[in-house]
Scaffold this motif. Structure first.
Motif, PDB file in Angstrom:
ATOM      1  N   TYR A 114      -5.108 -25.824  29.057  1.00 32.93           N
ATOM      2  CA  TYR A 114      -6.448 -26.378  28.894  1.00 32.93           C
ATOM      3  C   TYR A 114      -6.643 -27.545  29.856  1.00 32.93           C
ATOM      4  CZ  TYR A 114      -3.921 -29.633  25.822  1.00 32.93           C
ATOM      5  OH  TYR A 114      -3.024 -30.541  25.315  1.00 32.93           O
ATOM      6  N   GLY A 115      -7.876 -27.678  30.315  1.00 35.71           N
ATOM      7  CA  GLY A 115      -8.217 -28.748  31.235  1.00 35.71           C
ATOM      8  C   GLY A 115      -9.588 -28.497  31.826  1.00 35.71           C
ATOM      9  N   SER A 116      -9.965 -29.317  32.786  1.00 35.42           N
ATOM     10  CA  SER A 116     -11.308 -29.197  33.358  1.00 35.42           C
ATOM     11  C   SER A 116     -11.500 -27.868  34.081  1.00 35.42           C
ATOM     12  CB  SER A 116     -11.614 -30.373  34.280  1.00 35.42           C
ATOM     13  OG  SER A 116     -10.682 -30.429  35.323  1.00 35.42           O
ATOM     14  N   VAL A 117     -10.436 -27.301  34.631  1.00 38.38           N
ATOM     15  CA  VAL A 117     -10.509 -25.971  35.244  1.00 38.38           C
ATOM     16  C   VAL A 117      -9.577 -25.010  34.504  1.00 38.38           C
ATOM     17  CG1 VAL A 117     -11.332 -26.705  37.516  1.00 38.38           C
ATOM     18  CG2 VAL A 117      -8.881 -26.616  37.061  1.00 38.38           C
ATOM     19  N   GLY A 118      -9.463 -25.205  33.209  1.00 38.67           N
ATOM     20  CA  GLY A 118      -8.678 -24.310  32.369  1.00 38.67           C
ATOM     21  C   GLY A 118      -7.178 -24.542  32.393  1.00 38.67           C
ATOM     22  N   GLY A 119      -6.732 -25.560  33.081  1.00 37.57           N
ATOM     23  CA  GLY A 119      -5.303 -25.848  33.121  1.00 37.57           C
ATOM     24  C   GLY A 119      -4.501 -24.907  33.989  1.00 37.57           C
ATOM     25  N   THR A 120      -5.160 -24.153  34.829  1.00 37.78           N
ATOM     26  CA  THR A 120      -4.467 -23.125  35.610  1.00 37.78           C
ATOM     27  C   THR A 120      -3.479 -23.704  36.620  1.00 37.78           C
ATOM     28  OG1 THR A 120      -6.336 -23.011  37.139  1.00 37.78           O
ATOM     29  CG2 THR A 120      -6.297 -21.422  35.327  1.00 37.78           C
ATOM     30  N   ARG A 121      -3.771 -24.876  37.137  1.00 36.43           N
ATOM     31  CA  ARG A 121      -2.833 -25.473  38.103  1.00 36.43           C
ATOM     32  C   ARG A 121      -1.547 -25.904  37.412  1.00 36.43           C
ATOM     33  NH1 ARG A 121      -7.807 -28.853  40.542  1.00 36.43           N
ATOM     34  NH2 ARG A 121      -7.825 -29.380  38.336  1.00 36.43           N
ATOM     35  N   ALA A 122      -1.639 -26.344  36.156  1.00 40.73           N
ATOM     36  CA  ALA A 122      -0.435 -26.681  35.383  1.00 40.73           C
ATOM     37  C   ALA A 122       0.426 -25.440  35.194  1.00 40.73           C
ATOM     38  CB  ALA A 122      -0.829 -27.272  34.031  1.00 40.73           C
ATOM     39  N   VAL A 123      -0.213 -24.323  34.905  1.00 34.62           N
ATOM     40  CA  VAL A 123       0.528 -23.073  34.703  1.00 34.62           C
ATOM     41  C   VAL A 123       1.207 -22.625  35.991  1.00 34.62           C
ATOM     42  CG1 VAL A 123       0.307 -20.621  34.128  1.00 34.62           C
ATOM     43  CG2 VAL A 123      -0.823 -22.347  32.714  1.00 34.62           C
ATOM     44  N   LEU A 146     -12.221 -27.436  29.163  1.00 37.26           N
ATOM     45  CA  LEU A 146     -12.704 -28.572  28.370  1.00 37.26           C
ATOM     46  C   LEU A 146     -14.227 -28.554  28.242  1.00 37.26           C
ATOM     47  CD1 LEU A 146     -10.432 -31.483  29.658  1.00 37.26           C
ATOM     48  CD2 LEU A 146     -10.352 -30.358  27.426  1.00 37.26           C
ATOM     49  N   PHE A 147     -14.908 -27.861  29.160  1.00 37.07           N
ATOM     50  CA  PHE A 147     -16.364 -27.815  29.158  1.00 37.07           C
ATOM     51  C   PHE A 147     -16.932 -26.761  28.221  1.00 37.07           C
ATOM     52  CE2 PHE A 147     -15.193 -29.613  33.273  1.00 37.07           C
ATOM     53  CZ  PHE A 147     -15.916 -30.794  33.249  1.00 37.07           C
ATOM     54  N   THR A 148     -16.229 -25.639  28.062  1.00 32.18           N
ATOM     55  CA  THR A 148     -16.796 -24.550  27.266  1.00 32.18           C
ATOM     56  C   THR A 148     -16.014 -24.223  25.997  1.00 32.18           C
ATOM     57  OG1 THR A 148     -15.596 -22.913  28.586  1.00 32.18           O
ATOM     58  CG2 THR A 148     -17.847 -23.457  29.283  1.00 32.18           C
ATOM     59  N   ASP A 149     -14.744 -24.606  25.923  1.00 29.62           N
ATOM     60  CA  ASP A 149     -13.933 -24.287  24.749  1.00 29.62           C
ATOM     61  C   ASP A 149     -13.670 -25.499  23.862  1.00 29.62           C
ATOM     62  OD1 ASP A 149     -13.374 -21.427  25.173  1.00 29.62           O
ATOM     63  OD2 ASP A 149     -12.395 -22.133  27.013  1.00 29.62           O
ATOM     64  N   PHE A 150     -14.287 -26.611  24.202  1.00 28.43           N
ATOM     65  CA  PHE A 150     -14.170 -27.837  23.406  1.00 28.43           C
ATOM     66  C   PHE A 150     -15.549 -28.472  23.312  1.00 28.43           C
ATOM     67  CE2 PHE A 150     -10.008 -27.167  25.164  1.00 28.43           C
ATOM     68  CZ  PHE A 150      -9.129 -27.592  24.185  1.00 28.43           C
ATOM     69  N   ASP A 152     -17.580 -31.810  23.091  1.00 23.91           N
ATOM     70  CA  ASP A 152     -17.359 -33.214  23.473  1.00 23.91           C
ATOM     71  C   ASP A 152     -15.945 -33.441  24.007  1.00 23.91           C
ATOM     72  OD1 ASP A 152     -19.976 -33.906  22.688  1.00 23.91           O
ATOM     73  OD2 ASP A 152     -19.313 -34.153  20.609  1.00 23.91           O
ATOM     74  N   PHE A 153     -15.376 -32.441  24.650  1.00 21.12           N
ATOM     75  CA  PHE A 153     -14.054 -32.499  25.272  1.00 21.12           C
ATOM     76  C   PHE A 153     -12.901 -32.720  24.296  1.00 21.12           C
ATOM     77  CE2 PHE A 153     -17.113 -34.041  28.444  1.00 21.12           C
ATOM     78  CZ  PHE A 153     -16.966 -33.065  29.411  1.00 21.12           C
ATOM     79  N   SER A 154     -13.178 -32.663  22.985  1.00 19.87           N
ATOM     80  CA  SER A 154     -12.101 -32.967  22.043  1.00 19.87           C
ATOM     81  C   SER A 154     -12.050 -32.077  20.797  1.00 19.87           C
ATOM     82  CB  SER A 154     -12.187 -34.434  21.609  1.00 19.87           C
ATOM     83  OG  SER A 154     -13.415 -34.679  20.961  1.00 19.87           O
ATOM     84  N   VAL A 155     -13.132 -31.425  20.447  1.00 18.71           N
ATOM     85  CA  VAL A 155     -13.126 -30.555  19.264  1.00 18.71           C
ATOM     86  C   VAL A 155     -12.981 -29.116  19.757  1.00 18.71           C
ATOM     87  CG1 VAL A 155     -14.410 -29.779  17.236  1.00 18.71           C
ATOM     88  CG2 VAL A 155     -14.581 -32.171  17.981  1.00 18.71           C
ATOM     89  N   PHE A 156     -11.869 -28.496  19.401  1.00 17.66           N
ATOM     90  CA  PHE A 156     -11.541 -27.174  19.919  1.00 17.66           C
ATOM     91  C   PHE A 156     -12.413 -26.101  19.287  1.00 17.66           C
ATOM     92  CE2 PHE A 156      -8.385 -23.520  20.027  1.00 17.66           C
ATOM     93  CZ  PHE A 156      -8.648 -23.217  21.343  1.00 17.66           C
ATOM     94  N   THR A 157     -13.184 -25.410  20.120  1.00 16.28           N
ATOM     95  CA  THR A 157     -14.076 -24.323  19.690  1.00 16.28           C
ATOM     96  C   THR A 157     -13.969 -23.182  20.709  1.00 16.28           C
ATOM     97  OG1 THR A 157     -15.901 -25.369  20.886  1.00 16.28           O
ATOM     98  CG2 THR A 157     -15.731 -25.869  18.536  1.00 16.28           C
ATOM     99  N   PRO A 158     -12.873 -22.434  20.667  1.00 18.53           N
ATOM    100  CA  PRO A 158     -12.665 -21.410  21.696  1.00 18.53           C
ATOM    101  C   PRO A 158     -13.683 -20.287  21.610  1.00 18.53           C
ATOM    102  CG  PRO A 158     -11.107 -21.106  19.913  1.00 18.53           C
ATOM    103  CD  PRO A 158     -11.853 -22.395  19.627  1.00 18.53           C
TER     104      PRO A 158
END
Length: 186
Positions: A114-123, A146-150, A152-158
């Protein structure tokens, strides 16, 4: 039964990873092809790598390392839930991985990021590390924005489609964990 550890790869206060890992576990627990268990890095209180000998020698001198090694050795495969910090994974997850070597070998690993671009660079960084540890990283992954699955960037709503991605990744982790079992018994 095949046993898969779901590693919460952040120790940060207010971390999003805990909610994400619980969602992964909730979905995974409905399966009958493997047993899934949460592994929270917070429970291990690993300092910065403090072993004198290289992990590849397996000569652990610290109680926290031995406890961590016992936990990781007990699993057949893993799902690593990782944030993306500065185009990479968290320092806590990288440190926890670096403590061990043989305990990771010949096991499958899948990623939920998870992240601003889905965390893909971490992976992408974790895939390189997995290769060095003789792990089989599966192709399917879950990338949460973080923009579409959360909210306010903090409540997880996948999004509902994320569950399909998760199922595909879990299918691969279980299949590869089983396929690698003969390699772990040598």
């Amino acid at each position: 039964m095949t046993k898969i550890g779901i590693i919460i790869g952040s120790t940060r206060p207010g971390r999003n990873g805990e909610a994400v890992a619980h969602w992964v576990h909730q979905v995974a627990a409905q399966r009958t092809d493997a047993h899934f268990e949460l592994v929270d890095l917070l429970d291990y209180k690993l300092p910065h790598l403090d072993e004198v000998m290289p992990p590849s020698l397996g000569q652990y001198s610290r109680p926290h390392t031995r406890a961590w090694a016992d936990t990781i050795a007990s699993f057949d495969g893993f799902v690593m839930v990782t944030p993306e910090y500065n185009h990479s994974t968290s320092g806590a997850l990288k440190n926890a991985i670096d403590f061990l070597y043989a305990e990771w070998n010949n096991k499958a690993v899948g990623f939920v990021s998870y992240g601003s671009v889905g965390g893909t660079r971490a992976v992408e960084h974790l895939r390189l590390i997995a290769g060095e540890l003789q792990m089989a990283d599966v192709r399917a992954q879950v990338a949460l924005s973080l923009f579409t699955d959360f909210k306010d960037f903090s409540v997880f709503t996948p999004g509902e489609f994320q569950r399909e991605s998760l199922t595909a990744m879990l299918d691969q982790v279980v299949a590869w964990s089983r396929a690698l079992a003969p390699m772990r018994t040598r």
